[in-house]
Design an enzyme around this catalytic site. Structure first.
Site: not given
Length: 398
Positions: A7, A99, A126, A130, A195, A199
């Site tokens: 991808g 996710k 997620v 971070i 979304d 997560k």
């Protein structure tokens, strides 16, 4: 160390850029070079620096024994699941930023990886850039995680921040977010909370060790939040944020995704714009917060490349994450307790008949009253609100 990307969209091309830009430092830290051998995509990219790497058949990657690490940045559950499964079965470790795939098939893919002596990791799935997954699965393995509260969708946080700062209405700010590329043409997954729901399901699966079905998590988005709600919030000294919550209740967790009223003394109050943050409370550590870019090509790609280095360092051993396929039965969401901010067209006398002593939030608006309830369960609130009637909007206090 040979690697492949499946991808070549925003994230996949970002991974290639990070590998190119930071080639020397990655080699120094890993002790060998991470070389991109294949890129899987049905499109052609003439003039791309990696033009010679492109293939259109994923089996070519699966069958090449030189390739030990595969990156999946295709998105969606299928055909990503089929492709990743075959890579794991071929003895290749996989990292993904997807996710939807991790929330739906994470435990199954980890079982397949375990069976074939490889690793399946997903740091970028997620929090984007971070580093929250490895924080939970490595750094905080000595703690019982009692609570996670996350602002984990940059689109909705950008929209709410701008509604608050400029008094914009929802539809106006959504159009702006789409024009800037922060919101998709079909924004449903973001603005309706799906979304964020996936997560927090992933994070709860990691800290509980069992599989959390995201369909079991009550989820509200921001599409019903108005500029008037923010006027009330300002009057009460609060902000409104879309928060994904998971709180330990006995042997399980209680989860919810919804807009919340947040006060300045609370950590998540200060998370603005497209930034994300995850607040984690451990029984030994106490509260800590992890803040940064939760989306975007290079921040997310940075996390993916971090996973690639991790996989390269662990090619001959499996790293146990502790997420089993057994389903976790979540605590009853109707037993969650909150204070509720309510806007209603009902008379003040009826409000007090149903809710007793309340705190009024006055904007002197015609035909409506705003008030804050005492703390009560979701079930009790639903019963009283139904009896009151005339409800315009409801937002929980964090």
């Amino acid at each position: 160390m040979k690697a492949a990307i499946m991808g070549y969209g925003t994230i996949g091309s970002g991974v290639a850029k990070v590998l190119d830009t930071n080639r020397d430092i990655i080699k120094a830290r890993l002790g060998e070079e991470l070389e991109l051998k294949y890129i899987l995509d049905l499109r052609d990219f003439p003039g791309d620096p990696h033009e010679d790497c492109f293939v259109k058949d994923y089996k070519k990657i699966a069958q090449d024994e030189e390739v030990q690490i595969v990156v999946e940045t295709m998105g969606g559950v299928e055909p990503a699941f089929t492709f990743v499964k075959e890579m794991l079965e071929a003895g290749k470790s996989v990292t993904t930023s997807n996710k939807a795939l991790v929330a739906d098939k994470g435990a199954e893919l980890m079982e397949i990886a375990d069976k074939h002596g490889v690793n399946f990791v997903f740091e970028a799935a997620v929090g984007g850039g971070i580093p929250i997954i490895r924080t939970l699965t490595a750094c905080l393995t000595g703690d019982v995680i009692e609570e996670i509260d996350a602002i984990c969708n940059g689109t909705t946080n950008y929209m709410l921040t701008n509604m608050e700062q400029f008094g914009s209405d929802y539809n106006e700010i959504l159009a702006e977010a789409q024009a800037l590329g922060y919101a998709e043409k079909d924004p449903t997954a973001d603005v309706e909370g799906h979304d964020s729901c996936r997560k927090i399901a992933i994070l709860t699966s990691l800290i509980s060790g069992k599989t959390v079905d995201f369909n079991d998590i009550p989820t509200e988005g921001i599409s019903k939040i108005s500029s008037t709600d923010f006027k009330y919030a300002k009057e009460m000294g609060c902000s409104i944020k879309l928060v994904a919550r998971s709180v330990k209740e006995g042997d399980t967790y209680s989860c919810r995704v919804a807009p919340f009223m947040i006060k300045p003394e609370q950590m998540l109050y200060h998370v603005a714009g497209v930034m994300n943050a995850v607040s984690v409370k451990g029984n030994m550590l106490g509260e800590s917060m992890y803040y940064g870019a939760g989306a975007g090509a290079l921040p997310t790609a940075s996390a993916v490349v971090g996973d690639m280095v991790f996989l390269a360092r662990n090619t001959n051993r499996q790293v146990k994450i502790g997420w089993e396929a057994e389903k976790l039965t979540l605590a009853n969401p109707l037993e969650q307790r909150y204070r509720f901010f309510v806007r209603t067209s009902a008379l003040q006398s009826n409000i007090e008949n149903e809710f007793g002593n309340v705190e009024y939030a006055s904007l002197d608006l015609d035909n409506e009253t705003g008030f804050v309830t005492a703390e009560m369960s979701e079930a009790e609130f639903e019963e009283r609100a139904a009896a009151l009637g005339g409800i315009i909007s409801v937002i929980r206090f964090y």
